[in-house]
Design a protein around this motif. Structure first.
Motif, PDB file in Angstrom:
ATOM      1  N   TRP A  10      32.727  52.883  47.043  1.00 49.68           N
ATOM      2  CA  TRP A  10      31.763  52.292  46.914  1.00 49.68           C
ATOM      3  C   TRP A  10      31.568  50.931  47.637  1.00 49.68           C
ATOM      4  N   LEU A  11      32.765  50.124  47.544  1.00 49.64           N
ATOM      5  CA  LEU A  11      32.763  48.651  47.820  1.00 49.64           C
ATOM      6  C   LEU A  11      33.864  48.166  48.700  1.00 49.64           C
ATOM      7  N   PRO A  12      34.024  48.740  49.749  1.00 46.44           N
ATOM      8  CA  PRO A  12      35.139  48.478  50.805  1.00 46.44           C
ATOM      9  C   PRO A  12      35.338  46.835  50.860  1.00 46.44           C
ATOM     10  N   ALA A  13      34.072  45.919  50.886  1.00 46.15           N
ATOM     11  CA  ALA A  13      34.247  44.614  51.295  1.00 46.15           C
ATOM     12  C   ALA A  13      35.148  43.924  49.918  1.00 46.15           C
ATOM     13  N   LEU A  14      35.280  44.399  48.731  1.00 43.03           N
ATOM     14  CA  LEU A  14      35.900  43.785  47.796  1.00 43.03           C
ATOM     15  C   LEU A  14      37.428  43.931  48.097  1.00 43.03           C
ATOM     16  N   ARG A  15      37.854  42.538  48.160  1.00 47.28           N
ATOM     17  CA  ARG A  15      39.250  42.217  48.653  1.00 47.28           C
ATOM     18  C   ARG A  15      40.420  41.612  47.551  1.00 47.28           C
ATOM     19  N   SER A  16      39.729  41.746  46.306  1.00 46.75           N
ATOM     20  CA  SER A  16      40.571  40.921  45.378  1.00 46.75           C
ATOM     21  C   SER A  16      41.761  41.825  45.082  1.00 46.75           C
ATOM     22  N   ARG A  17      42.998  41.019  44.916  1.00 47.46           N
ATOM     23  CA  ARG A  17      44.075  41.871  44.627  1.00 47.46           C
ATOM     24  C   ARG A  17      44.178  42.665  43.229  1.00 47.46           C
ATOM     25  N   VAL A  18      43.117  41.949  42.132  1.00 47.23           N
ATOM     26  CA  VAL A  18      42.938  42.670  40.896  1.00 47.23           C
ATOM     27  C   VAL A  18      42.584  44.299  41.039  1.00 47.23           C
ATOM     28  N   VAL A  19      41.931  44.474  42.137  1.00 47.76           N
ATOM     29  CA  VAL A  19      41.802  45.934  42.359  1.00 47.76           C
ATOM     30  C   VAL A  19      43.013  46.879  42.403  1.00 47.76           C
ATOM     31  N   ALA A  20      43.939  46.435  43.004  1.00 46.94           N
ATOM     32  CA  ALA A  20      45.505  47.302  43.060  1.00 46.94           C
ATOM     33  C   ALA A  20      46.096  47.195  41.837  1.00 46.94           C
ATOM     34  N   ASP A  21      46.046  46.061  41.202  1.00 46.72           N
ATOM     35  CA  ASP A  21      46.816  45.474  39.988  1.00 46.72           C
ATOM     36  C   ASP A  21      46.349  46.262  38.764  1.00 46.72           C
ATOM     37  N   ALA A  22      45.047  46.631  38.756  1.00 43.40           N
ATOM     38  CA  ALA A  22      44.132  47.335  37.507  1.00 43.40           C
ATOM     39  C   ALA A  22      44.669  48.694  36.961  1.00 43.40           C
ATOM     40  N   GLU A  23      45.238  48.668  35.741  1.00 45.30           N
ATOM     41  CA  GLU A  23      45.332  50.161  35.464  1.00 45.30           C
ATOM     42  C   GLU A  23      45.005  50.295  33.889  1.00 45.30           C
ATOM     43  N   ASP A  24      44.815  51.317  33.512  1.00 46.78           N
ATOM     44  CA  ASP A  24      44.295  51.911  32.010  1.00 46.78           C
ATOM     45  C   ASP A  24      45.293  50.941  31.189  1.00 46.78           C
ATOM     46  N   TYR A  25      44.347  50.298  30.126  1.00 46.26           N
ATOM     47  CA  TYR A  25      45.416  49.499  29.146  1.00 46.26           C
ATOM     48  C   TYR A  25      44.545  49.529  27.599  1.00 46.26           C
ATOM     49  N   VAL A  26      45.258  49.087  26.691  1.00 49.88           N
ATOM     50  CA  VAL A  26      44.829  48.664  25.323  1.00 49.88           C
ATOM     51  C   VAL A  26      44.496  47.252  25.312  1.00 49.88           C
ATOM     52  N   ALA A  73      20.677  43.973  33.914  1.00 50.08           N
ATOM     53  CA  ALA A  73      20.852  42.876  34.762  1.00 50.08           C
ATOM     54  C   ALA A  73      21.668  43.251  36.061  1.00 50.08           C
ATOM     55  N   LEU A  74      22.871  43.951  35.846  1.00 49.63           N
ATOM     56  CA  LEU A  74      23.617  44.475  37.088  1.00 49.63           C
ATOM     57  C   LEU A  74      22.537  45.295  37.857  1.00 49.63           C
ATOM     58  N   ARG A  75      21.834  46.130  37.401  1.00 47.24           N
ATOM     59  CA  ARG A  75      21.111  47.071  38.232  1.00 47.24           C
ATOM     60  C   ARG A  75      19.733  46.290  39.149  1.00 47.24           C
ATOM     61  N   ALA A  76      19.449  45.183  38.228  1.00 49.64           N
ATOM     62  CA  ALA A  76      18.092  44.626  38.888  1.00 49.64           C
ATOM     63  C   ALA A  76      18.565  43.564  39.784  1.00 49.64           C
ATOM     64  N   CYS A  77      19.670  43.056  39.731  1.00 51.02           N
ATOM     65  CA  CYS A  77      20.127  41.880  40.413  1.00 51.02           C
ATOM     66  C   CYS A  77      20.839  41.854  41.512  1.00 51.02           C
ATOM     67  N   LEU A  78      22.002  42.686  41.500  1.00 50.96           N
ATOM     68  CA  LEU A  78      23.036  43.237  42.443  1.00 50.96           C
ATOM     69  C   LEU A  78      22.763  44.073  43.518  1.00 50.96           C
ATOM     70  N   PRO A  79      23.390  44.196  44.713  1.00 47.77           N
ATOM     71  CA  PRO A  79      23.114  45.328  45.431  1.00 47.77           C
ATOM     72  C   PRO A  79      23.606  46.349  45.013  1.00 47.77           C
ATOM     73  N   PRO A  80      23.005  47.796  45.509  1.00 46.18           N
ATOM     74  CA  PRO A  80      23.471  48.890  44.948  1.00 46.18           C
ATOM     75  C   PRO A  80      24.959  49.186  45.040  1.00 46.18           C
ATOM     76  N   PRO A  81      25.639  48.981  46.153  1.00 42.13           N
ATOM     77  CA  PRO A  81      26.945  49.442  46.073  1.00 42.13           C
ATOM     78  C   PRO A  81      27.747  48.454  45.158  1.00 42.13           C
ATOM     79  N   HIS A  82      27.543  47.439  44.846  1.00 44.22           N
ATOM     80  CA  HIS A  82      28.175  46.630  43.659  1.00 44.22           C
ATOM     81  C   HIS A  82      27.823  47.293  42.556  1.00 44.22           C
ATOM     82  N   VAL A  83      26.619  47.714  42.181  1.00 48.24           N
ATOM     83  CA  VAL A  83      26.436  48.234  40.890  1.00 48.24           C
ATOM     84  C   VAL A  83      27.269  49.388  40.708  1.00 48.24           C
TER      85      VAL A  83
END
Length: 403
Positions: free
Chosen positions: A234-250, A52-62
């Motif tokens: 890949w996607l410089p337009a992505l501005r969400s703070r979740v990007v900076a906050d994300a780290e490896d987890y259990v 679904a991702l590959r069919a519906c989203l623009p390539p940079p998003h995928v």
């Protein structure tokens, strides 16, 4: 053609991207604010979600989504304790022979949703609570919202989860049953358990550990590429703070009853309840819960939607948990629904088939894959998890245990 989508969860946003790429006018209405409601952090992403991702989203998003998934998950592990150590007692392939799970990769759900929202800033209307619709004589559908506003479209799609307001009006005979089962789910930074040997023991695989008559589910997500680096590439337009906050987890999940959960609703109180439940576990498992991010801990509620007979096609339809449920992989089915419905609507828009025929074809495929024959499934409804403190009617498609 114009399409109104109610619900900005995984299915609704995937559909919106696909329709926009085809040139179809689409608007998404979401009851919640942009950050959405708590749904847990992880999703087991299989071939249906990937397609679904590959069919519906623009390539940079995928590219961004795939760069930030975890490693391949091809087996499920059962852990046990031997001489004070956690060991792998058994493994089962994720090939459909020992359950419905398929091979896949673990996904950071908030990050995936942020990717899906990118580029739809002029398409999604947050804080817009859908209240009712009316099928008009000219074949269009008018939708009303809590603030008194309306919108009219050729197609109305309910992508608003197990408590779907669209489904309640369109298919009022469909009932949701609360099972009384609950799930406590959270996430712990991988660095907090780095010296325990647990990450090396389970690798990328989902794992279950039996302890004191209950089961603790776990899974490690190591981002294939750090989200900040992936965004830059890949996607410089992505501005969400979740990007900076994300780290490896259990990620972890603990099944409980409503009686044991009690009135705990806030993340902090749910986390403390999880600590109580795991108090007698192996020290490593206790450490996973004790060092969790309290604000990411949620209580999930089990609900049932029994199978129902087919209904005639109309310019109103539903996708994802609004109509069928699947514990642990509902996000994949919601995105598969979006992919299929998008394909059919594009064909109708191009004049290759009628609009109702297109919607009917999508619904037939959805029912074929999602529901066995009604007479063969009496008494065997399936379960979906939704936040315990919510009515479940926001812009989401259930919550994944992610194991």
């Amino acid at each position: 053609m114009k399409v109104v989508v109610v619900g900005a969860g995984l299915g609704g946003l995937t559909l919106a991207h696909g329709l926009r790429r085809a040139g179809i006018d689409v608007v998404v209405y979401e009851r919640e604010a942009e950050q959405g409601r708590p749904q847990g952090i992880s999703l087991h992403f299989d071939d249906r979600g990937t397609a679904a991702l590959r069919a519906c989203l623009p390539p940079p998003h995928v590219a961004m989504a795939e760069a930030t998934m975890g490693g391949p998950r091809e087996q499920r592990l059962l852990l046990s304790e031997a001489e004070g150590r956690l060991v792998v007692a058994r493994s089962q392939p994720l090939d459909g022979t020992s359950g419905p799970a398929r091979p896949g990769r673990q996904v950071h759900r908030p990050l995936l949703r942020a990717v899906l929202l990118t580029g739809l800033e002029d398409t999604v209307r947050f804080g817009a609570e859908f209240t009712r619709f009316e099928q008009r004589p000219d074949g269009t559908v008018r939708s009303w919202f809590a603030d008194g506003s309306t919108d009219t479209a050729d197609v109305l799609v309910g992508a608003d989860g197990i408590g779907s307001a669209v489904r309640r009006q369109y298919l009022p005979h469909v009932r949701v049953v609360d099972t009384g089962k609950r799930m406590l789910m959270g996430a712990t930074p991988l660095r907090a358990v780095a010296g325990t040997g647990l990450p090396e023991l389970i690798g990328h695989s989902p794992a279950n550990a039996q302890a004191h008559g209950t089961m603790m589910a776990m899974g490690v997500l190591r981002f294939s590429q750090p989200p900040v680096a992936a965004r830059k590439e890949w996607l410089p337009a992505l501005r969400s703070r979740v990007v900076a906050d994300a780290e490896d987890y259990v990620m972890w999940a603990l099944p409980v009853t409503q009686e044991l959960l009690g009135s705990a609703e806030s993340p902090a109180t749910v986390w403390r309840r999880a600590q109580e439940v795991s108090a007698g576990f192996h020290p490593t498992l206790r450490m996973v819960v004790d060092h969790a991010w309290p604000h990411l801990t949620v209580a999930l509620r089990g609900g049932l939607i029994p199978p129902m007979p087919a209904w005639p096609a109309a310019p109103v339809t539903v996708i994802g948990d609004a109509i069928h449920v699947a514990p642990g992989f509902g996000g994949n089915l919601a995105m598969q629904d979006a992919h299929r419905l998008c394909d059919e609507l594009v064909q109708a828009w191009r004049g290759q088939q009628g609009l109702l025929a297109a919607i009917g074809a999508y619904e037939d495929a959805m029912r074929r894959d999602s529901f066995p024959a009604p007479d063969a499934t009496a008494g065997t409804p399936r379960m979906v998890a939704t936040p315990a403190g919510s009515g479940g009617s926001g812009g989401s498609n259930g919550a994944e245990v992610g194991t």
